[in-house]
Design an enzyme around this catalytic site. Structure first.
Site, PDB file in Angstrom:
ATOM      1  N   GLU A  37     -28.655   5.901 -16.291  1.00  0.00           N
ATOM      2  CA  GLU A  37     -28.171   5.435 -14.992  1.00  0.00           C
ATOM      3  C   GLU A  37     -26.719   5.860 -14.848  1.00  0.00           C
ATOM      4  O   GLU A  37     -25.915   5.643 -15.759  1.00  0.00           O
ATOM      5  CB  GLU A  37     -28.300   3.914 -14.898  1.00  0.00           C
ATOM      6  CG  GLU A  37     -29.742   3.445 -14.946  1.00  0.00           C
ATOM      7  CD  GLU A  37     -29.872   1.929 -15.029  1.00  0.00           C
ATOM      8  OE1 GLU A  37     -28.843   1.224 -15.074  1.00  0.00           O
ATOM      9  OE2 GLU A  37     -31.017   1.461 -15.057  1.00  0.00           O
ATOM     10  N   ALA A  74      -2.908   2.619  -5.341  1.00  0.00           N
ATOM     11  CA  ALA A  74      -3.993   3.503  -5.773  1.00  0.00           C
ATOM     12  C   ALA A  74      -4.976   3.730  -4.642  1.00  0.00           C
ATOM     13  O   ALA A  74      -5.012   2.972  -3.676  1.00  0.00           O
ATOM     14  CB  ALA A  74      -4.715   2.880  -6.964  1.00  0.00           C
ATOM     15  N   GLU A  94       0.630   2.673   1.252  1.00  0.00           N
ATOM     16  CA  GLU A  94       0.582   1.262   0.867  1.00  0.00           C
ATOM     17  C   GLU A  94       1.951   0.606   0.755  1.00  0.00           C
ATOM     18  O   GLU A  94       2.080  -0.593   1.000  1.00  0.00           O
ATOM     19  CB  GLU A  94      -0.192   1.104  -0.445  1.00  0.00           C
ATOM     20  CG  GLU A  94      -1.655   1.467  -0.288  1.00  0.00           C
ATOM     21  CD  GLU A  94      -2.470   1.273  -1.549  1.00  0.00           C
ATOM     22  OE1 GLU A  94      -1.910   0.906  -2.605  1.00  0.00           O
ATOM     23  OE2 GLU A  94      -3.709   1.479  -1.475  1.00  0.00           O
ATOM     24  N   GLU A 136      -6.851   1.994   8.418  1.00  0.00           N
ATOM     25  CA  GLU A 136      -7.554   1.010   9.222  1.00  0.00           C
ATOM     26  C   GLU A 136      -8.482   0.203   8.308  1.00  0.00           C
ATOM     27  O   GLU A 136      -9.184   0.765   7.462  1.00  0.00           O
ATOM     28  CB  GLU A 136      -8.375   1.706  10.309  1.00  0.00           C
ATOM     29  CG  GLU A 136      -9.039   0.730  11.256  1.00  0.00           C
ATOM     30  CD  GLU A 136      -9.825   1.421  12.359  1.00  0.00           C
ATOM     31  OE1 GLU A 136     -10.755   0.790  12.873  1.00  0.00           O
ATOM     32  OE2 GLU A 136      -9.511   2.579  12.687  1.00  0.00           O
ATOM     33  N   GLU A 138      -7.515  -1.834   5.997  1.00  0.00           N
ATOM     34  CA  GLU A 138      -6.873  -2.095   4.705  1.00  0.00           C
ATOM     35  C   GLU A 138      -5.838  -3.200   4.893  1.00  0.00           C
ATOM     36  O   GLU A 138      -4.984  -3.124   5.768  1.00  0.00           O
ATOM     37  CB  GLU A 138      -6.202  -0.817   4.181  1.00  0.00           C
ATOM     38  CG  GLU A 138      -5.636  -0.952   2.794  1.00  0.00           C
ATOM     39  CD  GLU A 138      -5.153   0.384   2.238  1.00  0.00           C
ATOM     40  OE1 GLU A 138      -5.324   0.596   1.035  1.00  0.00           O
ATOM     41  OE2 GLU A 138      -4.613   1.218   3.005  1.00  0.00           O
TER      42      GLU A 138
END
Length: 176
Positions: A37, A74, A94, A136, A138
């Protein structure tokens, strides 16, 4: 001994905006068939920015954990984007901070058992202040903590984000 596992067939179960999920047919080194997986992710980049003895962090709600986390700036690497460009973009978006130079410190494999994500950890040099401009949808708060306080919060299990912990410990090593 060759430890390589060979992919026979990639079987996609889900293809999303951020991750895709596969359940592959593979062959172990001893020749036996197995399933693997895999969560596919384009990777991320982050930046440790220390200015005047304070580390720039962002506090944001992380849906998967159901809580707010303190992290270094980040974000996800966009298709065709260089990790360094992603790190620079995220720092600016940010926090409003701009780095004259980004130094690659580490490439982190956060969950190698099932995920192919790589996180590129940079250190910012020559930092100047600009204006933040969030994406947008965030929502976050910028927090400047003295380096010593951030390290104390890591030791007290109050900062749990892996990339932030790795970057802070690397910074501590550079200060010896």
């Amino acid at each position: 001994m060759d430890l390589t596992e060979k992919t026979v067939k990639k079987n996609y179960l889900y293809r999303g905006k951020i991750v895709s999920l596969r359940c592959d047919d593979a062959v172990l080194p001893d020749g036996k068939a197995c399933k693997r997986e895999v969560v596919e992710h384009s990777g991320g980049a982050c930046v440790l920015c220390v200015k005047d003895g304070n580390v720039a962090l962002v506090r944001q709600f992380r849906y998967a954990y159901g809580e707010e986390l303190l992290e270094i700036p980040a974000g996800k690497i966009n298709e065709g984007e260089r990790p360094e460009d992603c790190a620079s973009r995220e720092l600016s978006e940010e926090t409003g901070l701009c780095a004259e130079k980004l130094e690659l410190w580490h490439v982190l494999y956060p969950t190698p058992g099932y995920d192919n994500e790589k996180i590129y950890i940079y250190f910012a040099r020559g930092v100047t202040q600009g204006a933040a401009h969030l994406d947008e949808g965030e929502f976050l708060n910028v927090v400047f903590l003295p380096v010593e306080e951030a390290m104390k919060r890591i030791e007290q299990d109050k900062i749990r984000d892996a990339k932030t912990i790795v970057a802070m410990y690397r910074y501590a090593l550079t200060q010896r």
